[in-house]
Design a protein around this motif. Structure first.
Motif: not given
Length: 337
Positions: A50, A69-70, A72-74, A76, A110, A321-322, A325, A329
């Motif tokens: 990160k 977007a990180s 990991e988030d992508q 997910t 990112n 985005r939040g 995500i 999840r």
């Protein structure tokens, strides 16, 4: 400069995962093996950090990264979409295995591509690979998938399987014209069930709350800040000092770190002794002239202003985005039960 422009591609990863072109393997556990070579399909050890933990960009971040977007988030979001699409297809009596997300990570977490934003910065890697990426990031984990029938494409996408035009004389079939196929709206139902708007792909996006907002707004701002920073007097002087340092080490030609990178990348992807020497001196001159610190400092100031000028829009992107995500999840947790 042309290599840095590639950073804008990463931000579109999550959205592209919802397209048919991304479909190639399934929702197997992280420990599942690649049938071809026995390696894990997803190896998180190869995922980008990160925040860099080594090199000249150690602990370095830019203000706009807070809105990116990180990886990991992508992953997910992509995996949650895959799970939903598989479940949706099964409702129509179609067993389909889609790609396991996270199998082929990019070199940076990112869209800032901070590790190479100002050229290469990791001396330990440069000593081994020159300007090339480490082998683990150059390998590609294959996830073969059977060819979908016409009706399967319709159920999945909401449109017919692309009909490829006949290649012009002298052009190999399946070549440059392969992506130009025409599609039509899908049939209204299959196996007695009405097809979903946009097919299972569209339905998965709806379930996750994925909106068709411009996915590259932050990337565009970051690209602009980089271009602006290169015109700043402090950066111009720092790059000139770096170039003079390189000249003193016997490297005639590269006027900036991007030209050095272009010069050092080999045709076969295998670093030569000359490219390694160039890469190591490149980084040593960056350290000697404090180029990365000066450059990132100037760009951070530019980005702070960009954020202030676009606060509402950026906050909206971050909030949306939040939500996506969080929904992804929740969906993955439900799939795991």
């Amino acid at each position: 400069m042309k290599r840095i422009k590639q950073t804008a591609a990463a931000v579109a990863l999550a959205a592209s995962a919802l397209l048919v072109s991304a479909c190639s393997s399934g929702t197997t556990p992280d420990t599942a093996q690649n049938a071809a070579d026995g390696k894990p399909i997803v190896n998180k050890e190869n995922w980008p950090e990160k925040t860099p933990t080594r090199g000249l960009t150690k602990d370095l971040t830019l203000p706009l990264e807070a809105y990116m977007a990180s990886y990991e988030d992508q992953v997910t979001i992509e995996q949650a979409a895959n799970d939903l699409q598989q479940s949706c297809m099964k409702d129509y009596g179609i067993d389909l295995t889609l790609p396991k997300a996270g199998a082929n990570p990019p070199p940076s977490d990112n869209d800032a591509n901070i590790e190479r934003r100002y050229g290469i910065t990791d001396r330990a890697q440069a000593e081994k690979y020159g300007y090339e990426l480490p082998p683990a990031l150059r390998e590609h984990t294959k996830q073969p998938m059977r060819d979908l029938s016409g009706v399967e494409v319709e159920v999945l996408t909401g449109h017919t399987k692309p009909e490829l035009p006949k290649a012009p004389e002298g052009v190999k079939a399946g070549g440059a014209f392969a992506g130009l196929g025409q599609t039509k709206p899908a049939r209204s139902e299959y196996n007695g069930k009405k097809l979903k708007t946009g097919g299972c792909v569209g339905w998965s996006k709806e379930q996750l709350g994925v909106q068709e907002a411009d996915p590259v707004v932050v990337a565009q701002l970051a690209g602009d800040s980089l271009v602006q920073s290169m015109k700043d007097d402090k950066v111009v002087k720092a790059i000139a000092a770096w170039s003079s340092c390189m000249d003193g080490k016997g490297h005639k030609g590269p006027a900036d770190p991007y030209k050095a990178m272009d010069q050092g990348v080999t045709d076969d992807g295998k670093p030569s002794q000359e490219s390694i020497a160039l890469a190591v001196d490149d980084i040593d001159c960056k350290k000697q002239t404090d180029l990365v610190k000066i450059w990132s400092g100037v760009e951070s100031t530019i980005q702070d202003k960009q954020i202030a000028d676009n606060k509402s829009r950026l906050n909206g992107i971050k909030e949306q985005r939040g939500k996506e995500i969080a929904a992804a999840r929740k969906q993955m947790a439900a799939s795991a039960r």
